[in-house]
Design a protein around this motif. Sequence first.
Motif, PDB file in Angstrom:
ATOM      1  N   UNK A 266      -7.179  29.357 -15.122  1.00 14.78           N
ATOM      2  CA  UNK A 266      -7.998  28.668 -16.114  1.00 14.78           C
ATOM      3  C   UNK A 266      -9.284  28.091 -15.550  1.00 14.78           C
ATOM      4  N   UNK A 267      -9.283  27.727 -14.283  1.00 13.85           N
ATOM      5  CA  UNK A 267     -10.422  27.018 -13.689  1.00 13.85           C
ATOM      6  C   UNK A 267     -11.775  27.693 -13.933  1.00 13.85           C
ATOM      7  N   UNK A 268     -11.892  29.015 -13.787  1.00 20.74           N
ATOM      8  CA  UNK A 268     -13.211  29.629 -13.971  1.00 20.74           C
ATOM      9  C   UNK A 268     -13.768  29.488 -15.386  1.00 20.74           C
ATOM     10  N   UNK A 269     -12.914  29.173 -16.343  1.00 23.43           N
ATOM     11  CA  UNK A 269     -13.352  29.140 -17.740  1.00 23.43           C
ATOM     12  C   UNK A 269     -13.621  27.726 -18.253  1.00 23.43           C
ATOM     13  N   UNK A 270     -13.331  26.709 -17.443  1.00 26.21           N
ATOM     14  CA  UNK A 270     -13.552  25.336 -17.892  1.00 26.21           C
ATOM     15  C   UNK A 270     -15.035  25.055 -18.067  1.00 26.21           C
ATOM     16  N   UNK A 271     -15.379  24.415 -19.180  1.00 25.18           N
ATOM     17  CA  UNK A 271     -16.766  24.023 -19.382  1.00 25.18           C
ATOM     18  C   UNK A 271     -17.150  22.925 -18.397  1.00 25.18           C
ATOM     19  N   UNK A 272     -18.344  22.984 -17.861  1.00 21.42           N
ATOM     20  CA  UNK A 272     -18.812  21.870 -17.017  1.00 21.42           C
ATOM     21  C   UNK A 272     -18.989  20.618 -17.868  1.00 21.42           C
ATOM     22  N   UNK A 273     -18.807  19.460 -17.243  1.00 23.33           N
ATOM     23  CA  UNK A 273     -19.015  18.196 -17.951  1.00 23.33           C
ATOM     24  C   UNK A 273     -20.512  17.937 -18.063  1.00 23.33           C
ATOM     25  N   UNK A 274     -20.968  17.718 -19.280  1.00 22.22           N
ATOM     26  CA  UNK A 274     -22.386  17.449 -19.533  1.00 22.22           C
ATOM     27  C   UNK A 274     -22.584  15.941 -19.658  1.00 22.22           C
ATOM     28  N   UNK A 275     -23.254  15.344 -18.691  1.00 23.92           N
ATOM     29  CA  UNK A 275     -23.450  13.898 -18.700  1.00 23.92           C
ATOM     30  C   UNK A 275     -24.321  13.432 -19.862  1.00 23.92           C
ATOM     31  N   UNK A 276     -24.992  14.363 -20.519  1.00 21.44           N
ATOM     32  CA  UNK A 276     -25.866  14.003 -21.636  1.00 21.44           C
ATOM     33  C   UNK A 276     -25.250  14.411 -22.977  1.00 21.44           C
ATOM     34  N   UNK A 277     -23.951  14.604 -22.969  1.00 19.30           N
ATOM     35  CA  UNK A 277     -23.261  15.015 -24.195  1.00 19.30           C
ATOM     36  C   UNK A 277     -23.265  13.885 -25.221  1.00 19.30           C
ATOM     37  N   UNK A 278     -23.158  14.262 -26.482  1.00 16.33           N
ATOM     38  CA  UNK A 278     -22.956  13.307 -27.581  1.00 16.33           C
ATOM     39  C   UNK A 278     -22.030  13.961 -28.581  1.00 16.33           C
ATOM     40  N   UNK A 279     -21.673  13.234 -29.617  1.00 12.98           N
ATOM     41  CA  UNK A 279     -20.659  13.758 -30.530  1.00 12.98           C
ATOM     42  C   UNK A 279     -21.074  15.077 -31.180  1.00 12.98           C
ATOM     43  N   UNK A 280     -22.382  15.285 -31.301  1.00 14.79           N
ATOM     44  CA  UNK A 280     -22.840  16.533 -31.906  1.00 14.79           C
ATOM     45  C   UNK A 280     -22.663  17.734 -31.008  1.00 14.79           C
ATOM     46  N   UNK A 281     -22.632  17.502 -29.698  1.00 16.07           N
ATOM     47  CA  UNK A 281     -22.482  18.619 -28.766  1.00 16.07           C
ATOM     48  C   UNK A 281     -21.020  18.955 -28.493  1.00 16.07           C
ATOM     49  N   UNK A 282     -20.100  18.092 -28.904  1.00 13.91           N
ATOM     50  CA  UNK A 282     -18.686  18.276 -28.595  1.00 13.91           C
ATOM     51  C   UNK A 282     -17.906  18.968 -29.704  1.00 13.91           C
ATOM     52  N   UNK A 283     -18.598  19.363 -30.751  1.00 17.26           N
ATOM     53  CA  UNK A 283     -17.957  20.129 -31.810  1.00 17.26           C
ATOM     54  C   UNK A 283     -17.444  19.263 -32.949  1.00 17.26           C
ATOM     55  N   UNK A 284     -17.425  19.862 -34.119  1.00 16.23           N
ATOM     56  CA  UNK A 284     -16.943  19.197 -35.333  1.00 16.23           C
ATOM     57  C   UNK A 284     -15.889  20.108 -35.959  1.00 16.23           C
ATOM     58  N   UNK A 285     -14.655  19.637 -36.010  1.00 19.07           N
ATOM     59  CA  UNK A 285     -13.563  20.448 -36.527  1.00 19.07           C
ATOM     60  C   UNK A 285     -13.098  19.994 -37.897  1.00 19.07           C
ATOM     61  N   UNK A 286     -12.678  20.939 -38.679  1.00 20.37           N
ATOM     62  CA  UNK A 286     -12.092  20.664 -39.993  1.00 20.37           C
ATOM     63  C   UNK A 286     -10.599  20.918 -39.914  1.00 20.37           C
ATOM     64  N   UNK A 287      -9.813  19.893 -40.183  1.00 13.61           N
ATOM     65  CA  UNK A 287      -8.355  19.984 -40.143  1.00 13.61           C
ATOM     66  C   UNK A 287      -7.815  19.848 -41.562  1.00 13.61           C
TER      67      UNK A 287
END
Length: 521
Positions: A239-260
Amino acid sequence: MNNSILSVENIRESERFTMQNEPITSIELMERAGQAFVNELEQTTDLEAFSEIFVFCGPGNNGGDGLAIARLLAVKGYRTNVVLCLASNSHTSNEFNLNLKRWEELSFKTSNTSTLSFEENTLISFPVDSLIIDALFGIGLSRPLTDIFAKTVTSINHSEQYVIAVDVPSGLYLDEHTPQNNTVIRAHRTFTFQFYKLAYLLPETYSYTGEISILDIGLQLPPESANFTPYHLIRRELLLPFLHPINQYAHKGTQGHGLLIAGSVNMPGAAFLSAIGALRGGIGKVTVHTPAKVAQFLPVAIPEAILSIDKDEQHFSFIDLEKHSSTSAIAVGPGLGTHQATAGALKNLLDEIQSPIILDADALNILAESKTWLTYLPKYSILTPHIKEFERLSGKSEHDFDRLRKVKAFATQYEVIVILKGAHSVIAMPDGKLFFNTTGNAGMATAGSGDVLTGLLLALLAGGYPPPIAALLAPFIHGLAGDIALTKGESVESLIASDLTFYFGEAFRTLRPSTITHKKS
């Protein structure tokens, strides 16, 4: 440790390649296997608690392994007995003969060994607290045990002594189903060499193998091994090669919006568990579409969730996807129920949706009642059935090997991903590959655990992971959280579904090396 699950023939090829490429002789490889077995035995077993050790040796190379193990144990001072099990027409291998000679030479020099023959002792009386090591037959067996071999296994199984199998419990098939009326060793533990065997990942064989230990004996895979097998293990290094890098400038808009889409008046908790699974799984925002009688409780239980209230107070009956155009992934099914209005709403959803969708629980039960709807599923949608739900979709299976064939066929036919939940959850890909999860424990066999997994899947899919990667990551993290919970004071009996989300953080930290961070270019 390699992630491939090899067939018996593939393992033979690996042995041949190792001997040629290292190089190492067959008898030297056998000695290495014997030493690895004894090392594991001493590390995991209190040998002083046993009055004597009995090593049962058949005529082939597995018997040769047993003779090497017996000699190594005797040299260490343990009271060791070799029990030879040879039919009148048995052909012994060269490695067996050489190790038998070495054993006999040692026996002349020490008083803590003996050699018995099962032919002469059809009923062996074991001292109290004996350890039995089964080295009768190895990975190549493809027919039922009969005559003296069946009698030997029956004697061992009736002995009420502690049994450890060398590589494979004698009588067990590895690449196909073993009929229940076959005579097979019932081991408490199995120490197997280098590779997981397919049979060891299936529920039907646990009563034969007991706990599995994989021993590294340095077997190498030839260059063409990438095409050896469709079966693979999900491990951290995969799994390691596929992990997204941590973005220090992330915000809620960059982390995805899911509909459950989850919950009904009879099962409101499923919506809560899935939503908290998504939030703890790293999603930026989650909108929960649920009936009014469920929605009234959610703001108190999960203030971080966004509400979308169905026009029906009790059931999912309709959703306007245009109002949710900002969402990047959809999960539907936990706690929905199978009301007629819910079935119609699911059909309308499938008519509209274009991107891969996650379907769980009652969404799958509705599909099982209307199998023609399966053709409406977007490619690479993720279905998460447990065994009974999968049977409703594909029909009953004769045994676990048959179920593997069916889940593989189902995934390829509909071009979807199927996560067949259970111990060693199986993830079937549209290309025919099957992956077995290596995390998790029996404490996770509790109501709501699958709802948490659905939420985690939603978080990963909404966060930009491609469906195949999300389908591998989610079960691994979900199971790892359950394993961590048992180290933090929970027990198999006490663990409940909501506990799992509290350990998602440590599971992600365990999986992700601290060096994976976003760097400015």
